[in-house]
Motif scaffolding. Structure first.
Motif, PDB file in Angstrom:
ATOM      1  N   PRO A 153       0.804  -1.239   0.000  1.00 18.55           N
ATOM      2  CA  PRO A 153       0.000   0.000   0.000  1.00 18.55           C
ATOM      3  C   PRO A 153       0.829   1.277   0.000  1.00 18.55           C
ATOM      4  O   PRO A 153       0.352   2.331  -0.438  1.00 18.55           O
ATOM      5  CB  PRO A 153      -0.811  -0.118   1.300  1.00 18.55           C
ATOM      6  N   MET A 154       2.085   1.208   0.462  1.00 17.33           N
ATOM      7  CA  MET A 154       2.945   2.400   0.511  1.00 17.33           C
ATOM      8  C   MET A 154       3.821   2.535  -0.730  1.00 17.33           C
ATOM      9  O   MET A 154       4.598   3.487  -0.827  1.00 17.33           O
ATOM     10  CB  MET A 154       3.842   2.333   1.753  1.00 17.33           C
ATOM     11  N   SER A 155       3.699   1.616  -1.667  1.00 20.81           N
ATOM     12  CA  SER A 155       4.678   1.544  -2.759  1.00 20.81           C
ATOM     13  C   SER A 155       4.100   1.857  -4.123  1.00 20.81           C
ATOM     14  O   SER A 155       4.693   1.494  -5.141  1.00 20.81           O
ATOM     15  CB  SER A 155       5.302   0.137  -2.783  1.00 20.81           C
ATOM     16  N   LEU A 156       2.945   2.516  -4.188  1.00 24.85           N
ATOM     17  CA  LEU A 156       2.362   2.835  -5.484  1.00 24.85           C
ATOM     18  C   LEU A 156       3.296   3.654  -6.378  1.00 24.85           C
ATOM     19  O   LEU A 156       3.435   3.345  -7.569  1.00 24.85           O
ATOM     20  CB  LEU A 156       1.030   3.569  -5.295  1.00 24.85           C
ATOM     21  N   PRO A 157       3.982   4.687  -5.865  1.00 22.80           N
ATOM     22  CA  PRO A 157       4.863   5.466  -6.758  1.00 22.80           C
ATOM     23  C   PRO A 157       5.957   4.641  -7.411  1.00 22.80           C
ATOM     24  O   PRO A 157       6.210   4.791  -8.612  1.00 22.80           O
ATOM     25  CB  PRO A 157       5.452   6.537  -5.822  1.00 22.80           C
ATOM     26  N   ILE A 158       6.600   3.740  -6.653  1.00 21.40           N
ATOM     27  CA  ILE A 158       7.696   2.966  -7.245  1.00 21.40           C
ATOM     28  C   ILE A 158       7.169   1.925  -8.214  1.00 21.40           C
ATOM     29  O   ILE A 158       7.822   1.579  -9.199  1.00 21.40           O
ATOM     30  CB  ILE A 158       8.577   2.328  -6.142  1.00 21.40           C
ATOM     31  N   PHE A 159       5.953   1.413  -7.978  1.00 24.79           N
ATOM     32  CA  PHE A 159       5.357   0.488  -8.940  1.00 24.79           C
ATOM     33  C   PHE A 159       5.047   1.211 -10.251  1.00 24.79           C
ATOM     34  O   PHE A 159       5.196   0.632 -11.330  1.00 24.79           O
ATOM     35  CB  PHE A 159       4.084  -0.141  -8.352  1.00 24.79           C
ATOM     36  N   VAL A 160       4.637   2.462 -10.162  1.00 20.98           N
ATOM     37  CA  VAL A 160       4.387   3.246 -11.379  1.00 20.98           C
ATOM     38  C   VAL A 160       5.698   3.499 -12.126  1.00 20.98           C
ATOM     39  O   VAL A 160       5.755   3.402 -13.352  1.00 20.98           O
ATOM     40  CB  VAL A 160       3.683   4.568 -11.036  1.00 20.98           C
ATOM     41  N   VAL A 161       6.760   3.808 -11.378  1.00 18.86           N
ATOM     42  CA  VAL A 161       8.075   3.994 -12.003  1.00 18.86           C
ATOM     43  C   VAL A 161       8.500   2.729 -12.744  1.00 18.86           C
ATOM     44  O   VAL A 161       8.916   2.778 -13.911  1.00 18.86           O
ATOM     45  CB  VAL A 161       9.131   4.357 -10.938  1.00 18.86           C
ATOM     46  N   ALA A 162       8.379   1.589 -12.071  1.00 18.10           N
ATOM     47  CA  ALA A 162       8.766   0.316 -12.694  1.00 18.10           C
ATOM     48  C   ALA A 162       7.904   0.017 -13.910  1.00 18.10           C
ATOM     49  O   ALA A 162       8.415  -0.449 -14.947  1.00 18.10           O
ATOM     50  CB  ALA A 162       8.656  -0.808 -11.662  1.00 18.10           C
ATOM     51  N   MET A 163       6.611   0.290 -13.810  1.00 13.69           N
ATOM     52  CA  MET A 163       5.719   0.021 -14.940  1.00 13.69           C
ATOM     53  C   MET A 163       6.078   0.880 -16.146  1.00 13.69           C
ATOM     54  O   MET A 163       6.153   0.380 -17.276  1.00 13.69           O
ATOM     55  CB  MET A 163       4.269   0.275 -14.526  1.00 13.69           C
ATOM     56  N   ILE A 164       6.319   2.173 -15.914  1.00 22.35           N
ATOM     57  CA  ILE A 164       6.660   3.058 -17.027  1.00 22.35           C
ATOM     58  C   ILE A 164       7.977   2.628 -17.672  1.00 22.35           C
ATOM     59  O   ILE A 164       8.098   2.573 -18.907  1.00 22.35           O
ATOM     60  CB  ILE A 164       6.737   4.517 -16.552  1.00 22.35           C
ATOM     61  N   LEU A 165       8.968   2.306 -16.860  1.00 23.13           N
ATOM     62  CA  LEU A 165      10.256   1.870 -17.409  1.00 23.13           C
ATOM     63  C   LEU A 165      10.110   0.601 -18.231  1.00 23.13           C
ATOM     64  O   LEU A 165      10.674   0.478 -19.331  1.00 23.13           O
ATOM     65  CB  LEU A 165      11.257   1.657 -16.275  1.00 23.13           C
ATOM     66  N   GLN A 166       9.352  -0.363 -17.715  1.00 24.19           N
ATOM     67  CA  GLN A 166       9.201  -1.624 -18.417  1.00 24.19           C
ATOM     68  C   GLN A 166       8.347  -1.484 -19.672  1.00 24.19           C
ATOM     69  O   GLN A 166       8.692  -2.031 -20.724  1.00 24.19           O
ATOM     70  CB  GLN A 166       8.587  -2.673 -17.480  1.00 24.19           C
ATOM     71  N   VAL A 167       7.234  -0.781 -19.568  1.00 22.84           N
ATOM     72  CA  VAL A 167       6.378  -0.602 -20.743  1.00 22.84           C
ATOM     73  C   VAL A 167       7.136   0.116 -21.853  1.00 22.84           C
ATOM     74  O   VAL A 167       7.105  -0.294 -23.026  1.00 22.84           O
ATOM     75  CB  VAL A 167       5.094   0.169 -20.369  1.00 22.84           C
ATOM     76  N   THR A 168       7.848   1.179 -21.485  1.00 20.87           N
ATOM     77  CA  THR A 168       8.612   1.928 -22.483  1.00 20.87           C
ATOM     78  C   THR A 168       9.706   1.078 -23.105  1.00 20.87           C
ATOM     79  O   THR A 168       9.870   1.049 -24.325  1.00 20.87           O
ATOM     80  CB  THR A 168       9.223   3.185 -21.848  1.00 20.87           C
ATOM     81  N   GLY A 169      10.465   0.375 -22.253  1.00 21.30           N
ATOM     82  CA  GLY A 169      11.574  -0.427 -22.765  1.00 21.30           C
ATOM     83  C   GLY A 169      11.115  -1.590 -23.620  1.00 21.30           C
ATOM     84  O   GLY A 169      11.700  -1.865 -24.683  1.00 21.30           O
ATOM     85  N   ILE A 170      10.079  -2.300 -23.176  1.00 23.05           N
ATOM     86  CA  ILE A 170       9.624  -3.487 -23.902  1.00 23.05           C
ATOM     87  C   ILE A 170       8.877  -3.092 -25.167  1.00 23.05           C
ATOM     88  O   ILE A 170       9.083  -3.677 -26.233  1.00 23.05           O
ATOM     89  CB  ILE A 170       8.733  -4.357 -22.988  1.00 23.05           C
ATOM     90  N   TRP A 171       7.994  -2.099 -25.078  1.00 21.71           N
ATOM     91  CA  TRP A 171       7.224  -1.700 -26.257  1.00 21.71           C
ATOM     92  C   TRP A 171       8.133  -1.138 -27.349  1.00 21.71           C
ATOM     93  O   TRP A 171       7.910  -1.397 -28.538  1.00 21.71           O
ATOM     94  CB  TRP A 171       6.177  -0.665 -25.863  1.00 21.71           C
ATOM     95  N   ASN A 172       9.145  -0.371 -26.973  1.00 24.71           N
ATOM     96  CA  ASN A 172      10.025   0.247 -27.962  1.00 24.71           C
ATOM     97  C   ASN A 172      11.170  -0.663 -28.403  1.00 24.71           C
ATOM     98  O   ASN A 172      11.975  -0.266 -29.255  1.00 24.71           O
ATOM     99  CB  ASN A 172      10.625   1.543 -27.397  1.00 24.71           C
ATOM    100  N   ASP A 173      11.268  -1.850 -27.840  1.00 25.62           N
ATOM    101  CA  ASP A 173      12.380  -2.743 -28.177  1.00 25.62           C
ATOM    102  C   ASP A 173      12.294  -3.204 -29.630  1.00 25.62           C
ATOM    103  O   ASP A 173      11.216  -3.572 -30.116  1.00 25.62           O
ATOM    104  CB  ASP A 173      12.366  -3.961 -27.257  1.00 25.62           C
ATOM    105  N   PHE A 174      13.428  -3.189 -30.293  1.00 21.57           N
ATOM    106  CA  PHE A 174      13.531  -3.704 -31.657  1.00 21.57           C
ATOM    107  C   PHE A 174      14.466  -4.908 -31.735  1.00 21.57           C
ATOM    108  O   PHE A 174      14.169  -5.888 -32.416  1.00 21.57           O
ATOM    109  CB  PHE A 174      14.032  -2.604 -32.595  1.00 21.57           C
ATOM    110  N   LEU A 175      15.566  -4.846 -30.996  1.00 17.76           N
ATOM    111  CA  LEU A 175      16.598  -5.877 -31.109  1.00 17.76           C
ATOM    112  C   LEU A 175      16.059  -7.256 -30.732  1.00 17.76           C
ATOM    113  O   LEU A 175      16.158  -8.208 -31.509  1.00 17.76           O
ATOM    114  CB  LEU A 175      17.790  -5.515 -30.212  1.00 17.76           C
TER     115      LEU A 175
END
Length: 314
Positions: free
Chosen positions: A226-248
């Motif tokens: 319950p105290m970790s929503l901000p870091i979960f959002v950070v992780a989600m944005i990093l992963q979504v951006t990295g995986i969606w934009n991945d080409f290699l």
């Protein structure tokens, strides 16, 4: 008598404050709105914003023009007649080799890759970070050091061994194999983020829960999550951006029928068949980058909060 005493006290207070009022206002002088410092600061910010927004503007206006208007050569002019045909063609009709189904197939492949990869990597990394921050065990520092090293190993040196492993277990060229690859490569940096965030939380909460008899999962699920929503959002944005934009990884570990959206985009833009349709290419590029942009704009404030709350602290 009481009234006289009150008057005397009030008079004494006024006499004490009067010299300070005579000295004038205290504190730093207000800075002028227009100064060399402000001009340099805002000028730099405006130039940086234009540097990033100008290509986006060109992409948008080009995607809304027809090919006869594009051939006139003025890429900065707004469209004289707006058309959404390039967007429709980029989504459902653009050809890549023998396939003429546009980006639609690649979009759904990217969704099937991104969603499970993000969920699996964040779920495992959050537990890893929580354990490394609050449940120190023998060899935890060595384990953490190995994870840190793994976060900085170039992907390219690991491609061939991973291809061999996926081929031997029979999932090379499938979406399942690519999901596993993204989950594994996202684990080190996400574990580092979660570990540093959990370290920044008050240790007294963890100790109080331990005194009350709470175990590993009870503390994690009822107190830490319950105290970790901000870091979960950070992780989600990093992963979504990295995986969606991945080409290699997409071009190496999948086949034409399972190509993600970025690989489909590359095939559309670099197609040598027919006329080069710049409006379709621009529309396809915007469509490909739309998902990470939406995710960031929707949850941008929480991203900043998570970073500020300990996501990059050592």
């Amino acid at each position: 008598m009481a009234d006289v005493g009150t008057l005397n006290t009030t008079a004494a207070g006024i006499d004490a404050v009067a010299p300070k009022l005579a000295e004038g206002p205290s504190g730093p002088r207000p800075r002028p709105a227009v100064s060399a410092r402000n001009i340099m600061l805002y000028g730099t910010l405006i130039i940086a914003a234009l540097y990033y927004l100008l290509p986006l503007y060109v992409m948008v206006v080009t995607s809304l023009k027809g090919m006869p208007e594009i051939r006139l050569g003025n890429i900065f002019s707004p469209p004289m007649e707006i058309t959404f045909e390039p967007w429709v063609k980029a989504w459902a009709q653009a050809c890549t080799g023998l396939n003429c189904d546009g980006l639609s197939r690649g979009f759904w492949n990217s969704v099937r890759i991104t969603v499970p990869s993000v969920i699996i990597s964040i779920a495992i990394a959050s537990v890893n970070g929580y354990a490394l921050a609050n449940w120190r065990f023998k060899g935890s520092e060595l384990f953490f050091s190995i994870l840190i090293i793994g976060a900085f190993i170039p992907y390219q040196v690991m491609i061939y061994p991973i291809v061999i492993i996926l081929r031997e277990i029979g999932i090379y060229g499938t979406l399942t194999g690519l999901v596993i690859v993204h989950s594994i490569f996202g684990m080190p940096i996400l574990t580092l983020l979660f570990r540093n965030y959990f370290v920044s939380l008050p240790e007294e909460l963890f100790k109080a829960a331990r005194v009350d008899g709470a175990g590993f999962w009870q503390i994690f699920l009822r107190i830490m999550l319950p105290m970790s929503l901000p870091i979960f959002v950070v992780a989600m944005i990093l992963q979504v951006t990295g995986i969606w934009n991945d080409f290699l990884f997409g071009v190496v570990f999948t086949r034409p029928d399972t190509y993600p959206m970025t690989v489909q985009l590359n095939n559309i833009v670099n197609s040598v068949q027919g006329v080069k349709e710049y409006n379709v290419n621009m529309a396809a590029t915007i469509l490909t980058g739309l998902v990470p942009l939406i995710v960031y704009f929707v949850s941008g404030r929480l991203f900043v909060r998570g970073i500020a709350a300990g996501a990059v602290k050592g």
